[in-house]
Structure formats: C-alpha cells, structure tokens
Design an enzyme around this catalytic site. Structure first.
Site, mmCIF file in Angstrom:
data_model
loop_
_atom_site.group_PDB
_atom_site.id
_atom_site.type_symbol
_atom_site.label_atom_id
_atom_site.label_comp_id
_atom_site.label_asym_id
_atom_site.label_seq_id
_atom_site.Cartn_x
_atom_site.Cartn_y
_atom_site.Cartn_z
ATOM 1 N N HIS A 288 43.310 47.067 27.955
ATOM 2 C CA HIS A 288 43.898 45.730 27.931
ATOM 3 C C HIS A 288 42.812 44.736 27.512
ATOM 4 O O HIS A 288 41.800 44.600 28.186
ATOM 5 C CB HIS A 288 44.432 45.374 29.325
ATOM 6 C CG HIS A 288 45.161 44.069 29.387
ATOM 7 N ND1 HIS A 288 46.535 44.000 29.333
ATOM 8 C CD2 HIS A 288 44.716 42.802 29.492
ATOM 9 C CE1 HIS A 288 46.909 42.727 29.406
ATOM 10 N NE2 HIS A 288 45.816 41.981 29.507
ATOM 11 N N HIS A 331 41.267 41.714 38.795
ATOM 12 C CA HIS A 331 39.942 41.211 38.470
ATOM 13 C C HIS A 331 39.571 39.995 39.316
ATOM 14 O O HIS A 331 40.425 39.340 39.913
ATOM 15 C CB HIS A 331 39.821 40.878 36.980
ATOM 16 C CG HIS A 331 40.735 39.781 36.504
ATOM 17 N ND1 HIS A 331 42.087 39.903 36.409
ATOM 18 C CD2 HIS A 331 40.453 38.527 36.062
ATOM 19 C CE1 HIS A 331 42.631 38.796 35.935
ATOM 20 N NE2 HIS A 331 41.657 37.937 35.732
ATOM 21 N N GLU A 337 41.544 29.837 36.936
ATOM 22 C CA GLU A 337 42.730 29.974 36.091
ATOM 23 C C GLU A 337 43.945 29.285 36.708
ATOM 24 O O GLU A 337 44.382 29.641 37.804
ATOM 25 C CB GLU A 337 43.057 31.452 35.874
ATOM 26 C CG GLU A 337 41.897 32.278 35.319
ATOM 27 C CD GLU A 337 42.198 33.758 35.294
ATOM 28 O OE1 GLU A 337 43.341 34.148 35.653
ATOM 29 O OE2 GLU A 337 41.311 34.547 34.928
ATOM 30 N N HIS A 361 44.468 30.705 40.476
ATOM 31 C CA HIS A 361 43.532 31.729 40.938
ATOM 32 C C HIS A 361 42.135 31.202 40.643
ATOM 33 O O HIS A 361 41.702 31.177 39.480
ATOM 34 C CB HIS A 361 43.785 33.057 40.221
ATOM 35 C CG HIS A 361 45.193 33.552 40.370
ATOM 36 N ND1 HIS A 361 45.911 34.100 39.327
ATOM 37 C CD2 HIS A 361 46.036 33.536 41.448
ATOM 38 C CE1 HIS A 361 47.116 34.430 39.747
ATOM 39 N NE2 HIS A 361 47.215 34.094 41.028
ATOM 40 N N HIS A 367 42.864 38.653 41.834
ATOM 41 C CA HIS A 367 44.258 38.562 41.436
ATOM 42 C C HIS A 367 44.566 39.668 40.440
ATOM 43 O O HIS A 367 43.683 40.360 39.953
ATOM 44 C CB HIS A 367 44.590 37.184 40.858
ATOM 45 C CG HIS A 367 43.673 36.722 39.780
ATOM 46 N ND1 HIS A 367 42.387 36.281 40.019
ATOM 47 C CD2 HIS A 367 43.839 36.617 38.438
ATOM 48 C CE1 HIS A 367 41.810 35.926 38.884
ATOM 49 N NE2 HIS A 367 42.670 36.134 37.904
#
Length: 433
Positions: A288, A331, A337, A361, A367
């Site tokens: 990803h 992560h 964020e 977050h 999260h």
C-alpha cells in the site's frame, strides 16, 4: 450558473483580464490617469522582496480604492476560533464526528462557520484552522475577508457561488476553491442549503506538490486550475464588511460594493479545481503506497518534507496490489491527520465515517482499519478492484492539531469511536505457517 461563467486556466499564471475594453494600462501599472477614471490598487500576498518565483501580487483597477470604508468595531466571534487553541486540553485520543446539521433558522456562510480544530499560530503565520460551514441562505449586503490566512473550500453538499474582487467562481461538491489571504468575497447558495469544510492556511500559500520521479505529468496538472475573469459591479448602499484579523472578527460599514474591480493583472487571485481531474498514481505490483502520492496542494514549512499542511484526496481509482493488505495499514505518524468525507465510503472505515463527518488522528496516535475491515481485507480474493463512488480528503500537518471546546463537547462527537478497534483479535498461535 457554472456553465455561464468563463475562466482563465493555469496554476499561478500571470493573468490579465478586463471587463471594459482598455481598462488595463499597457506597459506600466500606475499611470497618472487610468482609463474610465479608475483607481489603481496593488494587492500583495507576499512581501515585495519575495523571490520572483514565489512572489504573489495583483494590480486591481477599481471604481474606488479599498480605503473608502468606515472604522472597525469588534463583533462576536461566534464559534470561530483561531490558533493557538487554549480553551481546551488537546488529548491524544483518536476523535471522530458526525456531520454538523443544517440549521433551521436563517444562516449564511459566515454565521454558519464553526471551528473544529487548529494548530500553529495565526499571528506567527504557521499552521492551519479547520472549520466546517453550514448555511441555508446567501450572504446579503455582507462581505468578508480573512487577514489571518488563505481559505481552501471543500464543499460536501450544495454548490456555491463565490463572488470575489477578481470575479466569480462556482464550486460544487467534488471541486475545491482557494481564496487568497485578505481578498474580499461573499458566498451565495445555488441550492437551498450547503455544507462543507474549510482549511484556513496561516502559513506559506498553497502550491502544487512536486512530482519527483513521476516526471513532467500526473497528479494535479497546472492547466486544470481555473481563475475568474473580471466582473465588476457598481452598487451603492449600506453594506457590512467583516474582517477576520489576528483571531477576532471586526465589522465596519461600507457604502459601496467592494466587487468594483473593472480589470486586474497578476498572479494572486482565487482559483478552483475539479478533483476528478487529479491523475492518480498507484502501485501496480505490491504494498500500500504512502498517501503522499495523492497530494493535490501543499503549504511547505521550513523543514523540507514536513508540510505546514498537505491537502490530500482519496479519489476513485483501481487497486491491483498483489499479496497485499490493501486498505491503509495500521500506523503511527509524526504528522497529524484531519480527514473528511465528501461522498461514499472510505475503504478503511466502512461504518461511522459518513459524508459531512470528520476524524482526527494526531501526532503518534495509532490508527488504521477498524476490526471488521481488517478481517475482510485479510481474507479477500485479490482481484483487480475499482474503488468507485468515493471521495475522502485529508488535511495533514506537521503540527499537533488541537480541537476546539465545541469539537470536544459538541453533540457531533462520536464518544464511542475507539470501540471500532476494541474487537480486534489476537490471531497469534505460535504456528510458523
């Protein structure tokens, strides 16, 4: 309305536009007399001595200079707040909110502006303010400018007509608009109601993200950014001009419309962008990729690679990663964020994160996918998959984002948000297979 407006294209170009022929001086900016007996005014959003590549300024040719106005008086800030946020303690807890409801009493854009969080310092010209807006009426005989930062509009419901000193922009859900720091504007509703998000950028003006090894094309392309053409109005009466200055709101009387700019030339002007034109890059092998590949605009900081704010989107796209857990991985991040959802479902949060809602977050707060999403993605058949009917975004900043008292205590906060991870199972068995 959108079909009736004309635009000029090219991010940060040196534009020139006139609503009356010959209104723009040729070969100079400040002639002794301007055609049509107009006044010359320079609008600067960087210092005079900023390097040429970074310098932003526009010359306006208008019916009256901006100094023709009354004295300011302080007015109630309502639910608008400015960094630094000191009214509440910032927790490391992961936070999520339901959409703010559209009000029932008459509410224009300015009255319906609610600050959810902020970081940095507006006075120190760093960080951002994060707001939501809800409205059910247009701004009538009322104008606004923000001396604290430029404003990035992210509509979620309802099309807006942004009338600015440089002209008009129509912006709808799926598009964004940016109004420079200090430029006067008003907001008209095309439909009966509107809701969306605002990033108030106190720091370096937003610019296009670098492409790096991607090369000359891809991501957000300069040609797709649209700027208004000159469209002046000669209107007199009793109007209100509201200013956001050093964290507070002020009001003064004005006897004419500030949208009296007959012609302008320069590169500091409002613009819009259709997010569907973002040319997505993604993995065609495995793993990803980092969300930085979805950055549309960025406000850099003094530390290379750590943005004052990045505006990142998660648009419709193909996912083909092999032998890969495809949703965002779990992560912890030095960046903070704040996410919002314009439409559809976000792949890492299938429940509770709804259009018009938001999540936060913060720095080093863990999260990632909720428990059900992890189980589903871990066992899914890895066929090519089209992510459709979805559009999420993120304001990502190097500074810790502090929620306001309203955000922490308001009815929109989901008090049980962290429950989505409580049912994550331990699968370890000691088996090497």
């Amino acid at each position: 309305m959108a079909e009736q407006l004309k635009y000029m294209t090219g991010f940060g170009n040196e534009f020139e536009t006139e609503a009356l022929p010959g209104a723009l001086p040729i070969g100079q900016f400040t002639p002794q007399k301007v055609k049509y007996d107009l006044y010359t005014e320079q609008f600067s959003s960087t210092a005079f001595t900023a390097p040429r590549a970074a310098n932003r300024r526009t010359w306006l040719y208008r019916l009256r200079p901006s100094v023709v106005q009354g004295d300011y008086i302080a007015i109630d800030n309502g639910l608008i707040r400015t960094a630094p946020i000191t009214e509440a303690v910032t927790p490391p807890t992961m936070l999520r909110w339901n959409p703010v409801e559209i009000p029932t009493k008459p509410t224009d854009f300015l009255d319906g502006l609610i600050t959810m969080a902020a970081n940095g310092s507006a006075n120190g010209q760093s960080g951002i303010g994060i707001h939501v807006y809800v409205a059910n009426k247009s701004m009538v005989d009322r104008y606004f400018y923000n001396a604290d930062g430029e404003m990035l509009f992210v509509p979620q419901q309802g099309e807006l007509l942004l009338h600015t000193e440089c002209g008009k922009l129509c912006v709808k859900p799926g598009e964004i608009a940016v109004i420079p720091r200090g430029m006067k504007f008003s907001v008209d509703l095309i439909q009966s109601t509107a809701r969306g998000y605002i990033c108030e950028n106190y720091g370096h003006a937003l610019e296009l993200a670098e492409r790096g090894p991607v090369g000359a094309n891809g991501y957000a392309n300069d040609r797709d950014f649209q700027y208004p053409v000159a469209a002046f109005e000669d209107k007199e009466g009793d109007f209100e001009l509201v200013s956001k200055f050093n964290g507070n709101l002020f009001s003064c009387g004005i006897k004419h419309s500030p949208f009296d700019v007959v012609a302008w030339t320069g590169n500091s002007a409002p613009y819009k962008y259709d997010l569907s034109r973002f040319n997505v890059m993604n993995t065609v092998s495995f793993d990803h990729p980092d969300p930085s590949i979805f950055t549309v605009l960025t406000s850099p900081s003094a530390t290379e690679g750590m943005a004052n704010v990045d505006f990142v989107i998660f648009p419709p796209r193909w996912m083909v990663a092999e032998n890969t857990f495809r949703p965002p991985y779990y992560h912890r991040n030095i960046m903070s964020e704040f996410m919002g959802l314009i439409e559809g479902i976000y792949d890492a949060k299938e429940h509770g994160f709804v259009p018009g809602g938001a999540s936060l977050h913060n720095c080093m707060s863990p999260h990632g996918p909720e428990a059900d999403v992890f189980e589903k993605a871990s066992n899914a058949e890895l066929v090519p998959q089209k992510y459709e009917n979805t559009l999420a975004f993120m304001f990502e900043s190097r500074y810790i984002i502090s929620p306001t008292k309203y955000a922490l205590e308001g009815k929109e906060r989901q008090q049980n948000y962290t429950d989505c991870w409580r049912t994550i199972k331990k699968h370890y068995s000691g088996n090497k297979d």
